[in-house]
Design a protein around this motif. Structure first.
Motif, PDB file in Angstrom:
ATOM      1  N   ARG A  75      -0.322   8.925   0.484  1.00  0.00           N
ATOM      2  CA  ARG A  75       0.026   7.876   1.487  1.00  0.00           C
ATOM      3  C   ARG A  75       1.540   7.563   1.414  1.00  0.00           C
ATOM      4  O   ARG A  75       2.186   7.892   0.329  1.00  0.00           O
ATOM      5  CB  ARG A  75      -0.589   6.668   1.314  1.00  0.00           C
ATOM      6  CG  ARG A  75      -1.924   6.751   1.657  1.00  0.00           C
ATOM      7  CD  ARG A  75      -2.821   5.428   1.556  1.00  0.00           C
ATOM      8  NE  ARG A  75      -4.112   5.286   1.866  1.00  0.00           N
ATOM      9  CZ  ARG A  75      -5.247   5.430   0.906  1.00  0.00           C
ATOM     10  NH1 ARG A  75      -5.124   5.763  -0.122  1.00  0.00           N
ATOM     11  NH2 ARG A  75      -6.109   5.567   1.456  1.00  0.00           N
ATOM     12  N   CYS A  97       4.780   5.477   0.948  1.00  0.00           N
ATOM     13  CA  CYS A  97       5.263   4.615  -0.185  1.00  0.00           C
ATOM     14  C   CYS A  97       4.913   3.113  -0.011  1.00  0.00           C
ATOM     15  O   CYS A  97       4.253   2.389  -0.694  1.00  0.00           O
ATOM     16  CB  CYS A  97       6.665   4.871  -0.796  1.00  0.00           C
ATOM     17  SG  CYS A  97       7.199   4.051  -2.046  1.00  0.00           S
ATOM     18  N   ASN A  98       5.139   2.822   1.304  1.00  0.00           N
ATOM     19  CA  ASN A  98       4.889   1.384   1.835  1.00  0.00           C
ATOM     20  C   ASN A  98       3.495   1.214   1.726  1.00  0.00           C
ATOM     21  O   ASN A  98       3.019   0.116   2.340  1.00  0.00           O
ATOM     22  CB  ASN A  98       5.548   1.224   2.984  1.00  0.00           C
ATOM     23  CG  ASN A  98       5.136   2.208   4.244  1.00  0.00           C
ATOM     24  OD1 ASN A  98       4.297   2.902   4.002  1.00  0.00           O
ATOM     25  ND2 ASN A  98       6.045   1.734   5.493  1.00  0.00           N
ATOM     26  N   ASP A  99       2.506   2.085   1.910  1.00  0.00           N
ATOM     27  CA  ASP A  99       1.053   1.835   1.942  1.00  0.00           C
ATOM     28  C   ASP A  99       0.352   1.565   0.822  1.00  0.00           C
ATOM     29  O   ASP A  99      -0.757   1.255   0.624  1.00  0.00           O
ATOM     30  CB  ASP A  99       0.274   3.201   2.392  1.00  0.00           C
ATOM     31  CG  ASP A  99       0.442   3.583   3.908  1.00  0.00           C
ATOM     32  OD1 ASP A  99       1.205   2.534   4.750  1.00  0.00           O
ATOM     33  OD2 ASP A  99       0.397   4.481   4.307  1.00  0.00           O
ATOM     34  N   ARG A 100       1.213   1.569  -0.680  1.00  0.00           N
ATOM     35  CA  ARG A 100       0.561   1.287  -1.808  1.00  0.00           C
ATOM     36  C   ARG A 100       1.488  -0.041  -2.355  1.00  0.00           C
ATOM     37  O   ARG A 100       2.527  -0.492  -2.348  1.00  0.00           O
ATOM     38  CB  ARG A 100       0.687   2.513  -2.730  1.00  0.00           C
ATOM     39  CG  ARG A 100       0.065   3.543  -1.982  1.00  0.00           C
ATOM     40  CD  ARG A 100       0.058   4.891  -2.967  1.00  0.00           C
ATOM     41  NE  ARG A 100       1.487   5.338  -2.508  1.00  0.00           N
ATOM     42  CZ  ARG A 100       2.006   6.070  -3.443  1.00  0.00           C
ATOM     43  NH1 ARG A 100       1.720   6.590  -4.638  1.00  0.00           N
ATOM     44  NH2 ARG A 100       3.319   6.448  -3.297  1.00  0.00           N
ATOM     45  N   GLU A 128      -4.226   0.627  -2.651  1.00  0.00           N
ATOM     46  CA  GLU A 128      -3.993   0.385  -1.440  1.00  0.00           C
ATOM     47  C   GLU A 128      -3.295  -0.963  -1.167  1.00  0.00           C
ATOM     48  O   GLU A 128      -4.285  -1.991  -1.356  1.00  0.00           O
ATOM     49  CB  GLU A 128      -5.308   0.961  -0.527  1.00  0.00           C
ATOM     50  CG  GLU A 128      -5.656   2.134  -0.710  1.00  0.00           C
ATOM     51  CD  GLU A 128      -6.893   2.279  -0.037  1.00  0.00           C
ATOM     52  OE1 GLU A 128      -6.728   2.596   1.261  1.00  0.00           O
ATOM     53  OE2 GLU A 128      -8.044   2.188  -0.746  1.00  0.00           O
ATOM     54  N   LEU A 129      -2.286  -1.128  -0.500  1.00  0.00           N
ATOM     55  CA  LEU A 129      -1.976  -2.335  -0.276  1.00  0.00           C
ATOM     56  C   LEU A 129      -2.773  -3.291   0.771  1.00  0.00           C
ATOM     57  O   LEU A 129      -2.612  -4.425   0.490  1.00  0.00           O
ATOM     58  CB  LEU A 129      -0.435  -2.357   0.421  1.00  0.00           C
ATOM     59  CG  LEU A 129       0.576  -3.482   0.198  1.00  0.00           C
ATOM     60  CD1 LEU A 129       0.762  -3.830  -0.903  1.00  0.00           C
ATOM     61  CD2 LEU A 129       1.876  -3.045   0.690  1.00  0.00           C
ATOM     62  N   VAL A 130      -3.374  -2.827   1.734  1.00  0.00           N
ATOM     63  CA  VAL A 130      -4.110  -3.470   2.382  1.00  0.00           C
ATOM     64  C   VAL A 130      -5.245  -4.059   1.552  1.00  0.00           C
ATOM     65  O   VAL A 130      -6.068  -4.915   2.444  1.00  0.00           O
ATOM     66  CB  VAL A 130      -4.711  -2.598   3.718  1.00  0.00           C
ATOM     67  CG1 VAL A 130      -3.492  -1.951   4.451  1.00  0.00           C
ATOM     68  CG2 VAL A 130      -5.524  -1.387   3.166  1.00  0.00           C
ATOM     69  N   SER A 159       5.074  -4.469  -3.791  1.00  0.00           N
ATOM     70  CA  SER A 159       4.753  -3.001  -2.563  1.00  0.00           C
ATOM     71  C   SER A 159       5.589  -2.442  -3.277  1.00  0.00           C
ATOM     72  O   SER A 159       6.844  -2.290  -3.740  1.00  0.00           O
ATOM     73  CB  SER A 159       5.145  -3.648  -1.161  1.00  0.00           C
ATOM     74  OG  SER A 159       5.588  -2.276  -0.386  1.00  0.00           O
ATOM     75  N   ASN A 212       7.130  -0.203  -1.561  1.00  0.00           N
ATOM     76  CA  ASN A 212       8.408  -0.104  -0.697  1.00  0.00           C
ATOM     77  C   ASN A 212       9.354  -1.102  -1.315  1.00  0.00           C
ATOM     78  O   ASN A 212      10.608  -0.866  -1.357  1.00  0.00           O
ATOM     79  CB  ASN A 212       7.864  -0.329   0.585  1.00  0.00           C
ATOM     80  CG  ASN A 212       9.046   0.023   1.855  1.00  0.00           C
ATOM     81  OD1 ASN A 212       9.619   0.997   1.667  1.00  0.00           O
ATOM     82  ND2 ASN A 212       9.243  -1.108   2.558  1.00  0.00           N
TER      83      ASN A 212
END
Length: 173
Positions: free
Chosen positions: A4, A6-9, A54-56, A77, A79
């Motif tokens: 994914r 980088c900003n998704d984790r 997973e950040l979500v 994050s 990110n």
């Protein structure tokens, strides 16, 4: 965990390696997709591992950890830190016959001619020689997982190297 951006984790940072191991177990048992990696350089603390998630799923991950009595020292994050977490693994091929995978301070070497484990080294834990005696000479597909034989930090690192070696062999390495 799928590749994914980088900003998704997110990264869960802990002060001690034992907390990372426990967090990984709790989160996987709850069905969350996590990986253990090395932290970006600016986030290195006393523990050279972070849990990538997973950040979500941050709210769920923190609920699971709280229920397990575990609180990360930081949650960020990927990110925010502008760097990818780094792989815990180093792989070296020797003469196209042997492949060695290192995770933290533990190494496992495989003879690719017959897929037999030929060497286990590293670490300073007292169970390393015993675990090596149980695994060396066995084919990778038949060998028991290191964590079924021990519970030390060295055994955990060896388990990670073992899993990576299996992954690489399944991909044709």
């Amino acid at each position: 965990m799928h590749r994914r951006a980088c900003n998704d984790r997110g990264l869960l940072v802990f002060d001690h390696t034992g907390e990372v191991i426990r967090a990984e177990r709790l989160l996987r048992a709850a069905g969350l997709d996590v990986e253990v990696k090395g932290p970006p350089p600016q986030m290195r603390t006393g523990c050279d591992m972070v849990v990538v998630f997973e950040l979500v799923r941050q709210v769920r991950a923190l609920e699971v950890l709280e229920q397990g009595g575990l609180v990360p020292s930081q949650v960020v994050s990927a990110n925010d830190v502008l760097l990818e977490p780094v792989s815990l693994f180093q792989t070296r091929r020797v003469d196209d016959r042997w492949i060695m995978v290192r995770a933290a301070n533990m190494k496992i070497t495989l003879d690719t001619a017959d897929d037999r484990i030929v060497n286990i080294s590293g670490g300073g834990c007292p169970d390393v020689p015993w675990i090596a005696s149980k695994l060396c000479g066995l084919r990778l597909a038949e060998a028991p997982e290191p964590l079924s034989l021990g519970q030390t930090l060295c055994c955990y690192s060896l388990q990670k190297a073992f899993e990576e070696l299996r992954r690489q062999r399944a991909c044709g390495a």
